[in-house]
Design a protein around this motif. Structure first.
Motif, PDB file in Angstrom:
ATOM      1  N   CYS A  60       0.827  -1.364  -0.055  1.00 26.69           N
ATOM      2  CA  CYS A  60      -0.237  -0.246   0.129  1.00 26.69           C
ATOM      3  C   CYS A  60       1.044   1.112   0.046  1.00 26.69           C
ATOM      4  CB  CYS A  60      -0.679   0.021   1.234  1.00 26.69           C
ATOM      5  SG  CYS A  60      -1.645   1.430   1.619  1.00 26.69           S
ATOM      6  N   CYS A  92      -5.482  -8.021   0.716  1.00 24.19           N
ATOM      7  CA  CYS A  92      -6.657  -7.112   0.470  1.00 24.19           C
ATOM      8  C   CYS A  92      -7.748  -8.233  -0.084  1.00 24.19           C
ATOM      9  CB  CYS A  92      -6.377  -6.289  -0.919  1.00 24.19           C
ATOM     10  SG  CYS A  92      -5.200  -5.177  -0.755  1.00 24.19           S
ATOM     11  N   TRP A 150      -9.654  -0.126  -3.353  1.00 24.26           N
ATOM     12  CA  TRP A 150      -8.484  -1.180  -3.315  1.00 24.26           C
ATOM     13  C   TRP A 150      -8.398  -2.269  -4.426  1.00 24.26           C
ATOM     14  CZ3 TRP A 150      -4.725  -0.997   0.301  1.00 24.26           C
ATOM     15  CH2 TRP A 150      -4.770  -0.146   1.510  1.00 24.26           C
TER      16      TRP A 150
END
Ligand code: ADP
Length: 169
Positions: A60, A92, A150
């Motif tokens: 990230c 994720c 995401w």
């Protein structure tokens, strides 16, 4: 499904089109990845019966972390939180199902792991708020927003789990 609509259970693709099916964004935070808890955490959601529609290991960026946690900007712990979330890879996940958002929050436990009930992920596997191993969306609206934040479109998979008739009546 009601008794006059029993054939419904054999048409799992219709389940996904129901409005009551929510999605939630679940993330194993960097401490969970480093501690080797990815399998354990995924397994709890799998066993519950929810449908996995997205999964990736991801580093990230600061920008994404700040966007994800924008509602917490201004809190004293915000800089530390951004540093924590970007300190290593995260896993994720997008999960789908009836009531998945609230149910996932129960499986996860409250923010402070010392107060989280035994049996919950945080209650069983963590000690501190700043190292609480997992994120889960707090409302169906957040779930939609966070899954879209995401995951890119092609990263989500629509599929029909063979077990649906054994999980949903
Ligand atoms: P949750 O993740 O349970 O929905 P919040 O949205 O309130 O909790 O906060 C987001 C994340 O910020 C928490 O999971 C935790 O990692 C971190 N956090 C929250 N409060 C604190 C705090 N007082 N000190 C350190 N970190 C915190």
């Amino acid at each position: 499904a009601s008794s006059d609509n029993e054939s419904f259970i054999f048409l799992p693709h219709l389940v996904a089109s129901l409005e009551r099916v929510d999605q939630t964004y679940i993330m194993v935070k960097p401490d969970g990845v480093q501690r080797g808890l990815v399998g354990e955490i995924i397994s709890r959601f799998e066993k519950k019966g929810f449908k996995l529609t997205g999964l990736k290991l991801f580093q990230c960026t600061k920008e994404l972390a700040e966007e994800h946690y924008k509602d917490l900007k201004g809190k004293s712990f915000f800089p530390g939180l951004i540093e924590y979330i970007t300190s290593g890879p995260v896993v994720c996940m997008a999960w789908e199902g009836v009531g998945v958002v609230a149910s996932a929050r129960k499986l996860i436990g409250v923010t402070n792991p010392l107060e989280a009930e035994p049996g919950t992920i945080r209650g069983d596997l963590a000690i501190q708020k700043g190292r609480n191993v997992i994120h889960g969306s707090d409302s169906p609206e957040s779930g939609k927003r966070e899954v879209a934040l995401w995951f890119k479109e092609g990263e989500l998979v629509e599929w029909e789990p063979a077990l649906v008739p054994w999980l949903i009546e």
